[in-house]
Design an enzyme around this catalytic site. Structure first.
Site, mmCIF file in Angstrom:
data_model
loop_
_atom_site.group_PDB
_atom_site.id
_atom_site.type_symbol
_atom_site.label_atom_id
_atom_site.label_comp_id
_atom_site.label_asym_id
_atom_site.label_seq_id
_atom_site.Cartn_x
_atom_site.Cartn_y
_atom_site.Cartn_z
ATOM 1 N N ASP A 18 0.842 -1.193 0.000
ATOM 2 C CA ASP A 18 0.000 0.000 0.000
ATOM 3 C C ASP A 18 0.880 1.247 0.000
ATOM 4 O OD1 ASP A 18 -2.127 1.741 0.216
ATOM 5 O OD2 ASP A 18 -2.361 1.469 2.373
ATOM 6 N N GLU A 43 -2.791 10.022 -0.436
ATOM 7 C CA GLU A 43 -4.024 9.262 -0.601
ATOM 8 C C GLU A 43 -4.562 8.786 0.735
ATOM 9 O OE1 GLU A 43 -6.237 5.378 -0.909
ATOM 10 O OE2 GLU A 43 -4.336 5.845 0.068
ATOM 11 N N GLU A 66 -3.907 -0.287 -6.274
ATOM 12 C CA GLU A 66 -4.025 -0.068 -4.831
ATOM 13 C C GLU A 66 -3.639 -1.333 -4.080
ATOM 14 O OE1 GLU A 66 -3.816 1.426 -2.092
ATOM 15 O OE2 GLU A 66 -5.081 3.107 -2.641
ATOM 16 N N HIS A 115 -1.258 -1.422 6.860
ATOM 17 C CA HIS A 115 -0.973 -0.209 7.637
ATOM 18 C C HIS A 115 -0.098 -0.474 8.863
ATOM 19 C CE1 HIS A 115 -4.415 2.544 5.985
ATOM 20 N NE2 HIS A 115 -3.515 2.204 5.055
#
Length: 960
Positions: free
Chosen positions: A201, A235, A261, A333
């Site tokens: 990501d 983003e 993505e 993340h």
């Protein structure tokens, strides 16, 4: 006396001779029968065929085992990146090698917007683009740092939030030969979140775009249509880079897009979404398509809370695709989204498919023209899926028409056949038999779902996060076992006849699927058909059961009368197709051995059976073509149904099972999904559930028991499936106190925080406050203050000054200009708390401030950036590229009618996200030592992500 004895002896001898003669004749007859049986004995191939396909418990159980093994294997092959082939052509090998090296450079450090790492990635991409386009005179680039790179827009309507953003996107234009052809946009973002290295990501997307740029620059041949590449920034916190592109002059050149993505960490890149069928069908031209509109339905129904740049481009009127990695979400993340967790095959899968799609469209002179021929069809949402590199797509209106035909044709055909067979007494079904299967299923579901599943949830609440398939296997086994037991009980008490079970279950299943298909079809008929675009499987499942019902009913309807199919007492009940019981035994002995035994023991019965009524014989001969129909019905209904249900369930579970860590609502959804998938897996086996042999029953018991034990002992989180905690260090501007806040599901964070050295040394108490939806905020006062600005006191991290004001009379419009200085912070927010503020200006000066009534509504630009909304602005978010510059803000506001003073009170909150070490007087400091501590001293089963756009947030209250 003598004569009488002689006569008697002669009679005895004659009788003995007769007995011997009769015995000899019987022996000859026995030998003849034995020879006749040997001559009639089927060949080895025939016996094997009958043994395998005869309706026997062992045969059925073997079919079930083979089906499960085949479906699981095919699903693994279809979904695993391991089966992606590396390129063999030298030019493609070079593309992959170069792209992999680019990815390694991009993922060297965390690079969120506003960090030094982000600047380094930007500079690297700028240099790399210039290298790649050297010598290609039809390729140009633009650094989006120009006079128009800053803008304001409404980023949220509830509550009203206005955002100011400064863009530094990197843009590349590959000029097409035909300027009349609509151009194509290829987009990815080069920023990461503060806690991640951003490999999947979205480093994979950026590296893939560099590979595609490398390909076109080497071709030295202009494509037919223009291609624009948008390497965009920021983003992660508002899709701001994509929004900035919609204001760039090159935006007018493109009409179609492919967004790259990543919401997982590696694996295969799946086609998430498509704006319409007209663009989705071109995805069939990629070499290894991987797609499912199930995810599109999830987005359309709001089940996926995160968004991608796809949303911005679609809302801007463009048409395109969203290609993304989606698993495993554990690393999403977090610091585990790094090079070690991914592979070159994952990169090649995204790169090669993106290249194929863009290359095909860039060469197609008709693309864009054909799309306008049938706009009503081509602009409709798409239904799509893939299997083993084959791509299938259809528009929602086309699927709607197919469904209407299915909903109409099969009920008519099967309904007429059912009515005919029952009224003509060819197939008799009692009311108790008709309701027994639904009752058995409902009882089974109640027992398993409300007792077993709820007990699992109470013992190991978060196990689906790491072991969803363990739960599915266990629940499915218990469901099938309990259902089989109930069916056997019904059969024992003569509630349902065995010969009625199979076809009756198939007919009732087809009706259940018909109801589901009617619901899906109704959804496809509306304007929001995308919300049902992932339910295409229902059409297939209904068709399979309806076809099997049709074949079974045909078999019965071709018989003269049900009474002709009755067999002699002591024989097994024949199959629905009328085949003799010796080919449909429920026991597991060899058919031919039993046949011979029956001939020896019951010769009379066998002769009697052969001389049964001519009607029965004719019925058997008539339906002989339907022989072994159980295997045909099984092959039609079970394997494909099991695969579709298992594979679809696997995709959805892999995509959402980690979300139960994020909210109680998500947890409920995941558990509902678990039992729905489990029940769905059992449904195709219901017609055959009563025919499983004892070994299969033992296997089901073993899986159920072992699975239940594992549910009680397996830890829900481990290194491969970690617990994700979210971190934020807050500084209160009132007293400059520093506190660490950790956000998690209730009860998960405390034990981790209690083991931190700083907590144990200071004896600080951990305070947990309940948040909405099953979440909690656990905090403690931290002695590890941030060192982002070494040498600065915490109270000086933010300075807010009132540079001037122009107050009016009470209830008139007030004007204030403030300056916010937050060194090394590139993102601040102003929270007004109500609707007093009516207009905001970024970069204005008091002398040039226009009158409020002269400001146009919405966004306007005149050296400064204005945004006016008389209904009120609740929040203002600010983003800037220069970490050392200030935010100059002007506010137009009205006091409240009940305000005693003409004063505006609001909070200024600034964020810092850079983890790069800092230095002062040759001494190096950790920028955010509190975050480094939680990473270093947490168990291996814990990963850390950010809560907000930064890891440190400083809040200061301001009065003007």
């Amino acid at each position: 006396m003598a004569d009488n004895n002689s006569s008697s002896g002669s009679l005895v001898i004659d009788e003995q001779d007769y007995d011997v003669h009769e015995a000899g004749q019987q022996g000859q007859q026995g030998q003849q029968k034995h020879q006749q049986r040997q001559q009639e004995r089927p060949s080895l191939i025939t016996r094997v065929f009958r043994s395998v396909f005869g309706y026997r418990k062992t045969s059925l159980s073997l079919f079930v085992v083979a089906t499960i093994a085949l479906c699981v294997s095919l699903s693994y092959i279809d979904n695993s990146v391991d089966f992606i082939s590396f390129p063999t052509v030298e030019s493609e090998v070079n593309l992959l090698n170069a792209a992999w090296l680019d990815l390694q450079v991009i993922a060297k450090e965390q690079h969120p917007y506003g960090s030094i790492g982000n600047d380094r990635v930007h500079d690297f991409l700028e240099r790399r683009i210039q290298e790649l386009i050297t010598g290609a005179n039809f390729i140009t680039w633009d650094n989006d740092i120009n006079g128009n790179n800053s803008f304001m827009f409404e980023s949220s309507s509830n509550p009203k939030t206005v955002s100011y953003y400064e863009s530094n996107n990197l843009l590349v234009k590959i000029e097409g030969k035909n300027a009349k052809l609509p151009g194509i946009l290829l987009s990815s973002h080069f920023d990461s979140v503060p806690t991640s290295y951003g490999v999947t990501d979205d480093g994979m997307g950026v590296a893939s775009m560099l590979g595609i740029l490398n390909y076109f620059s080497q071709q030295k041949k202009q494509p037919e249509r223009t291609i624009v590449m948008n390497f965009n920034n920021n983003e992660e916190f508002g899709l701001l880079g994509a929004t900035a592109f919609t204001r760039h002059p090159w935006f007018k050149l493109v009409k179609y897009f492919l967004n790259l993505e990543g919401t997982g960490a590696g694996g295969k890149a799946i086609l998430f979404r498509a704006t319409d069928y007209g663009i989705a069908k071109y995805f069939q031209n990629v070499r290894t398509p991987y797609a499912s509109s199930i995810f599109q339905q999830g987005f359309a129904n709001g089940l996926v809370h995160s968004e991608t740049d796809y949303k911005v481009y679609k809302e801007a009127g463009m048409r395109g695709l969203d290609l993304a990695f989606f698993k495993p979400r554990d690393y999403y993340h977090t610091a585990e989204d790094n090079i070690r967790r991914t592979s070159e095959k994952s990169l090649w899968h995204m790169l090669s498919n993106s290249l194929d799609f863009i290359d095909y469209l860039s060469k197609d002179k008709e693309f864009g023209m054909n799309l306008e021929e049938k706009p009503n069809l081509l602009e409709e949402p798409a239904v799509f899926a893939s299997f083993l590199n084959y791509f299938f797509t259809i528009s929602t209106s086309q699927l709607f028409k197919i469904n209407v035909a299915l909903l109409t044709v099969f009920p008519i055909l099967n309904g007429l056949l059912l009515l005919y067979t029952i009224r003509s007494r060819k197939w008799q079904v009692s009311f108790s038999s008709a309701i027994s299967i639904p009752v058995a299923l409902l009882v089974t579901m109640f027992i398993v779902v409300y007792l077993v599943v709820e007990s699992y949830k109470s013992f190991n609440q978060y196990l689906p996060s790491s072991r969803p398939l363990l739960l599915v296997a266990t629940i499915t086994s218990i469901l099938l076992l309990v259902f089989s037991i109930i069916l056997v009980a019904f059969s024992f008490f003569s509630i349902i006849a065995e010969e009625n079970l199979r076809l009756l279950a198939i007919v009732e299943l087809s009706f259940a699927y018909w109801v589901g298909l009617a619901f899906t079809t109704h959804g496809l008929s509306g304007a929001e058909s995308a919300r049902h675009s992932g339910e295409f499987a229902v059409s297939i499942l209904f068709t399979l059961e309806a076809v099997a019902s049709f074949l079974g009913l045909i078999g019965w309807s071709l018989c003269r009368n049900r009474s002709h199919l009755q067999v002699a007492e002591g024989e097994s009940v024949p199959l629905l197709n009328g085949i003799d019981a010796r080919y449909s035994s429920d026991n597991d002995h060899d058919h031919e051995h039993r046949h011979g035994h029956e001939d020896n023991e019951h010769g009379e019965a066998h002769v009697q059976q052969q001389s049964q009524s001519r009607h029965k014989k004719q019925c058997k001969e008539t339906v002989h073509s339907f022989g072994y129909d159980w295997s045909l019905q099984y092959l039609i209904t079970v394997p494909l149904s099991i695969f579709i249900i298992y594979n679809s369930g696997w995709l959805v579970l892999e995509g959402v099972n980690k979300t139960l860590q994020e909210s109680a609502k998500a947890e409920t959804f995941v558990y509902n999904l678990l039992w729905i998938v489990s029940v769905s897996l059992v449904l195709p086996l219901i017609p055959f559930a009563g025919k499983l042999n004892r070994y299969m029953v033992f296997v089901l018991i073993a899986i159920g028991v072992l699975g239940t034990l594992l549910v009680h002992v397996v830890q829900p989180f481990n290194e491969a499936n970690p617990l994700k905690l979210r971190f934020l260090q807050r500084i209160d501007g009132k007293n400059n106190a520093s506190s660490v806040h950790v956000y998690a599901r209730k009860g998960l964070a405390t034990e981790v925080l209690e083991q931190l050295p700083s907590v144990r040394q200071s004896n600080e108490t951990i305070h947990c406050s309940q948040l909405a939806d099953g979440m909690e905020d656990c905090s403690f006062v931290s002695a590890l203050a941030p060192q982002i600005l070494p040498g600065y006191e915490l109270g000086n991290y933010i300075e807010v000054t009132n540079n001037g004001s122009a107050p009016s009379q009470l209830f008139g419009v007030n004007y204030n200009q403030i300056k916010i200085v937050a060194l090394k912070s590139q993102s601040c927010s102003l929270h007004f708390g109500d609707s007093k503020v009516k207009a905001v200006v970024v970069g204005s000066s008091l002398e040039s401030a226009p009158a409020f009534k002269h400001l146009p509504s919405g966004y306007s630009f005149n050296k400064d950036h204005f945004y006016k909304d008389t209904s009120g602005i609740w929040n203002l978010t600010l983003n800037k590229l220069d970490s050392h510059s200030s935010f100059d803000i002007s506010l137009y506001w009205l006091p409240g009618i009940d305000d005693e003073a003409n004063t505006l009170q609001f909070d200024v909150e600034c964020f810092w996200a850079d983890l790069s070490p800092v230095a002062l007087n040759n001494t190096v400091f950790e920028a955010i030592p509190a975050f480094n501590e939680v990473q270093q001293y947490s168990p291996i089963s814990v990963s850390w992500a950010n809560r907000e756009k930064g890891l440190v947030a400083y809040t200061k209250q301001v009065h003007v």
